[in-house]
Design a protein around this motif. Structure first.
Motif, PDB file in Angstrom:
ATOM      1  N   LEU A  42      -4.826   1.886   9.695  1.00  0.00           N
ATOM      2  CA  LEU A  42      -5.647   2.813   8.912  1.00  0.00           C
ATOM      3  C   LEU A  42      -5.369   4.257   9.329  1.00  0.00           C
ATOM      4  CD1 LEU A  42      -7.985   3.710   7.056  1.00  0.00           C
ATOM      5  CD2 LEU A  42      -9.536   3.213   8.959  1.00  0.00           C
ATOM      6  N   HIS A  43      -5.335   4.505  10.635  1.00  0.00           N
ATOM      7  CA  HIS A  43      -5.127   5.858  11.143  1.00  0.00           C
ATOM      8  C   HIS A  43      -3.789   6.416  10.644  1.00  0.00           C
ATOM      9  CE1 HIS A  43      -6.008   8.588  14.877  1.00  0.00           C
ATOM     10  NE2 HIS A  43      -5.989   9.245  13.743  1.00  0.00           N
ATOM     11  N   TYR A  82      -0.627  10.042   6.909  1.00  0.00           N
ATOM     12  CA  TYR A  82       0.329  10.279   5.818  1.00  0.00           C
ATOM     13  C   TYR A  82      -0.388  10.822   4.578  1.00  0.00           C
ATOM     14  CZ  TYR A  82       4.268   7.946   8.150  1.00  0.00           C
ATOM     15  OH  TYR A  82       5.297   7.617   9.008  1.00  0.00           O
ATOM     16  N   PHE A  83      -1.551  10.250   4.278  1.00  0.00           N
ATOM     17  CA  PHE A  83      -2.305  10.674   3.098  1.00  0.00           C
ATOM     18  C   PHE A  83      -2.694  12.146   3.204  1.00  0.00           C
ATOM     19  CE2 PHE A  83      -6.495  11.269   1.055  1.00  0.00           C
ATOM     20  CZ  PHE A  83      -6.154  10.971  -0.256  1.00  0.00           C
ATOM     21  N   LEU A 130      -1.056   5.646  -1.335  1.00  0.00           N
ATOM     22  CA  LEU A 130      -1.532   5.819   0.037  1.00  0.00           C
ATOM     23  C   LEU A 130      -3.047   5.650   0.124  1.00  0.00           C
ATOM     24  CD1 LEU A 130       0.617   8.854   1.268  1.00  0.00           C
ATOM     25  CD2 LEU A 130       0.577   6.562   2.279  1.00  0.00           C
ATOM     26  N   GLN A 131      -3.748   6.166  -0.884  1.00  0.00           N
ATOM     27  CA  GLN A 131      -5.202   6.055  -0.893  1.00  0.00           C
ATOM     28  C   GLN A 131      -5.639   4.596  -1.014  1.00  0.00           C
ATOM     29  OE1 GLN A 131      -7.259   8.054  -4.149  1.00  0.00           O
ATOM     30  NE2 GLN A 131      -8.944   8.564  -2.775  1.00  0.00           N
ATOM     31  N   GLU A 132      -4.969   3.845  -1.875  1.00  0.00           N
ATOM     32  CA  GLU A 132      -5.296   2.428  -2.033  1.00  0.00           C
ATOM     33  C   GLU A 132      -5.033   1.660  -0.741  1.00  0.00           C
ATOM     34  OE1 GLU A 132      -3.198   0.863  -5.379  1.00  0.00           O
ATOM     35  OE2 GLU A 132      -4.176   2.207  -6.818  1.00  0.00           O
ATOM     36  N   HIS A 154      -7.169  -0.911   4.305  1.00  0.00           N
ATOM     37  CA  HIS A 154      -7.291  -0.977   5.765  1.00  0.00           C
ATOM     38  C   HIS A 154      -8.731  -0.708   6.191  1.00  0.00           C
ATOM     39  CE1 HIS A 154      -3.092  -1.552   6.539  1.00  0.00           C
ATOM     40  NE2 HIS A 154      -2.721  -0.365   6.106  1.00  0.00           N
ATOM     41  N   TYR A 155      -9.388   0.240   5.514  1.00  0.00           N
ATOM     42  CA  TYR A 155     -10.771   0.575   5.859  1.00  0.00           C
ATOM     43  C   TYR A 155     -11.686  -0.637   5.687  1.00  0.00           C
ATOM     44  CZ  TYR A 155     -15.515   2.343   5.389  1.00  0.00           C
ATOM     45  OH  TYR A 155     -16.868   2.509   5.527  1.00  0.00           O
TER      46      TYR A 155
END
Length: 256
Positions: A133-134, A139-140, A159-161, A166-167
């Protein structure tokens, strides 16, 4: 550009990274963390280190031409081991040393620093880290800062998806102040977000030595733990500073 990775060069590089004399790292202005790049050939997630300040500044200049806002930071000897270890929590696996010069080489982070993780933690504690996630959040945010237009690109949406996926699977740290208050962060538009953290290093960056208590929570538990009048959470506010809008759940309704 290929990396020079002969055995002799690698051993020399490992020795030099442990006792460099001078060492400079490229820092992202977007995340306040080392700038991370995915190597186009090896797909390593790497940070850029230089022995000479002028070489580091040249790399920062090239990144600026690609619309990445960066700075050059000098590493002190006492910072080296904590710095190398912190890269594990960021999902970084490679060090690109003197990239773009005639002495460039790369080494795997695991070749330089080995993490010895205890089999058991005291009092039932567990290690909370979210490197995938980090890394995706880094990158995002780096890409977000490049955008002239507010319209998200296809790459940003992907990247957001990935970040949200991961979140949803993540386990995080939330903090409570010594006086029992939950810290909230007010945004420019007046909305309030509650901080959550991917790992203890990010908690320490936030608390800055103040006494706090931490709670380990899953993403699924967070809606029921949000303070009133909050719009959601902000992940690592002194790092990637990613805001996620989350609807608060009333604690009495969580069993419904």
């Amino acid at each position: 550009m290929s990396h020079n990775n002969t055995t002799v060069t690698k051993q020399e590089t490992l020795a030099a990274l442990r006792n460099p004399g001078e060492l400079y790292v490229i820092i992202s202005s977007a995340t306040k963390l080392p700038f991370v790049c995915c190597d186009g050939e090896t797909y390593d997630d790497e940070v850029f280190l230089y022995y000479r300040e002028e070489d580091a500044k040249e790399k920062a200049k090239h990144l600026s031409e690609e619309k990445y806002a960066t700075a050059v930071a000098k590493m002190e000897d006492k910072q080296l081991l904590p710095f190398y270890t912190s890269l594990y929590t960021m999902g970084v696996n490679c060090l690109a040393v003197n990239y773009g010069t005639d002495t460039q080489t790369s080494v795997q982070l695991s070749e330089l620093v080995t993490r010895k993780m205890p089999d058991k933690f005291p009092n039932g504690q567990k290690l909370v880290e979210n490197p995938a996630l980090h890394l995706t959040a880094i990158y995002f945010v780096q890409e977000m800062w490049r955008q002239v237009s507010p319209q998200p690109t296809e790459g940003l949406e992907e990247l957001q998806e990935e970040m949200l996926a991961h979140y949803r699977k993540g386990t995080f740290l939330m903090v409570v102040q010594e006086d029992g208050q939950i810290p909230l962060l007010k945004q420019k538009d007046g909305t309030m977000y509650q901080p959550v953290f991917t790992d203890m290093l990010e908690v320490q960056r936030f608390s800055r030595g103040q006494k706090i208590k931490t709670a380990v929570v899953t993403a699924g538990q967070i809606p029921g733990m949000l303070a009133e009048n909050t719009k959601g959470v902000v992940i690592n506010p002194f790092g990637v500073n990613v805001q996620l809008k989350i609807e608060r759940q009333n604690m009495q309704k969580t069993d419904a």
